[in-house]
Design a protein around this motif. Structure first.
Motif, mmCIF file in Angstrom:
data_model
loop_
_atom_site.group_PDB
_atom_site.id
_atom_site.type_symbol
_atom_site.label_atom_id
_atom_site.label_comp_id
_atom_site.label_asym_id
_atom_site.label_seq_id
_atom_site.Cartn_x
_atom_site.Cartn_y
_atom_site.Cartn_z
ATOM 1 N N LYS A 190 0.851 -1.198 0.000
ATOM 2 C CA LYS A 190 0.000 0.000 0.000
ATOM 3 C C LYS A 190 0.882 1.241 0.000
ATOM 4 N N GLN A 191 0.452 2.255 -0.750
ATOM 5 C CA GLN A 191 1.162 3.535 -0.821
ATOM 6 C C GLN A 191 0.294 4.623 -0.201
ATOM 7 N N GLN A 192 0.883 5.377 0.707
ATOM 8 C CA GLN A 192 0.194 6.490 1.371
ATOM 9 C C GLN A 192 0.776 7.793 0.823
ATOM 10 N N ILE A 193 -0.060 8.610 0.153
ATOM 11 C CA ILE A 193 0.385 9.861 -0.456
ATOM 12 C C ILE A 193 -0.159 11.050 0.347
ATOM 13 N N ALA A 194 0.663 12.073 0.521
ATOM 14 C CA ALA A 194 0.234 13.271 1.250
ATOM 15 C C ALA A 194 0.783 14.509 0.563
ATOM 16 N N TRP A 195 0.093 15.652 0.777
ATOM 17 C CA TRP A 195 0.534 16.928 0.224
ATOM 18 C C TRP A 195 0.054 18.063 1.125
ATOM 19 N N LYS A 196 0.237 19.275 0.686
ATOM 20 C CA LYS A 196 -0.056 20.455 1.501
ATOM 21 C C LYS A 196 -1.492 20.465 2.033
ATOM 22 N N LYS A 197 -1.642 21.191 3.145
ATOM 23 C CA LYS A 197 -2.956 21.458 3.742
ATOM 24 C C LYS A 197 -3.704 20.183 4.109
ATOM 25 N N GLY A 198 -2.970 19.177 4.495
ATOM 26 C CA GLY A 198 -3.597 17.950 4.982
ATOM 27 C C GLY A 198 -4.138 17.022 3.926
ATOM 28 N N GLY A 199 -3.842 17.288 2.653
ATOM 29 C CA GLY A 199 -4.336 16.405 1.608
ATOM 30 C C GLY A 199 -3.629 15.058 1.634
ATOM 31 N N GLY A 200 -4.322 14.037 1.176
ATOM 32 C CA GLY A 200 -3.679 12.727 1.150
ATOM 33 C C GLY A 200 -4.627 11.613 0.765
#
Length: 230
Positions: A190-200
């Protein structure tokens, strides 16, 4: 509405390849089903001759290491870990898949990502399909846009195993593996992706890798292989 940043999805392997390359990959799959020697020949580029193999090799079973945690590699260029010292194909493939599914544009440039991934490859250029691995990294423009969003990903591996087609081919011709000692391993995780402002978000991942594990030597990545019978 804020658009979701571009995802670095390594499971989309081969999506942008040319028709000729797709034909070559299909040919490679057929070769795997027929004999181990076939995939070795098709993975090979015209390159340097390899050293004479030993007569012993790790014997694939029912993925004995599929539930074992691979040794944690040390930090390499940027966020890409250095290749671990592992001599067992399934364990190495698990570690390689986790590396391929992980990235961090906050502290790693695209060049660093590629350099880090390249360190995992076999030094035997005759068997190294670097294009199949490097093509997983987005182009410079997309990587830059991902970096603007601080996009990063971590991965977990649930299991790794030898596909049934590989085990059957090896059973039919055990000596074929001694040509290049390249093992085909399918890894799921499984891949967990995240980005700015709590996105994911999180998504399931699966990849089939060609791993070279010569006797008395640590394993190395040869290629991202076509998906074969599970």
């Amino acid at each position: 509405m804020r658009k979701r940043p571009h995802s670095f999805l390594l499971s989309s392997y081969g999506a942008g390849w040319s028709a000729n390359r797709r034909v070559a990959i299909v040919t490679c799959v057929v070769a795997v089903l027929l004999a181990i020697a076939g995939i070795v020949a098709l993975l090979a580029d015209s390159g340097n001759s390899h050293q004479a193999p030993d007569t012993t090799a790790p014997a694939p079973g029912d993925s004995p290491s599929s539930t074992e945690a691979a040794p944690k590699p040390s930090s390499g260029p940027g966020s890409v870990p250095n290749p671990p010292q592992i001599a067992e194909p399934v364990a190495y493939a698990r570690a390689a898949a986790q590396m391929l599914w992980s990235y961090d544009t906050r502290d790693t440039s695209r060049d660093q990502q590629l350099a880090g991934m390249r360190a995992w490859m076999t030094p035997e250029t005759k068997y190294a399909d670097w294009t199949s691995v490097s093509s997983q990294v987005p182009d410079p423009v997309l990587w830059s846009r991902m970096a603007d969003q601080d996009q990063h990903a971590t991965a977990s591996v649930t299991e790794g195993h030898y596909p049934s087609a590989f085990k059957q081919a090896l059973a039919e011709d055990p000596s074929a593996i001694t040509e290049a000692y390249i093992y085909v391993v399918t890894v799921n995780g499984k891949q967990q992706i995240a980005w700015k402002k709590g996105g994911g978000g999180a998504e399931e991942r699966a990849v089939t890798l060609a791993v070279q594990c010569r006797p008395s030597r640590d394993c190395a990545l040869a290629a991202i292989a076509p998906s074969v019978t599970q």
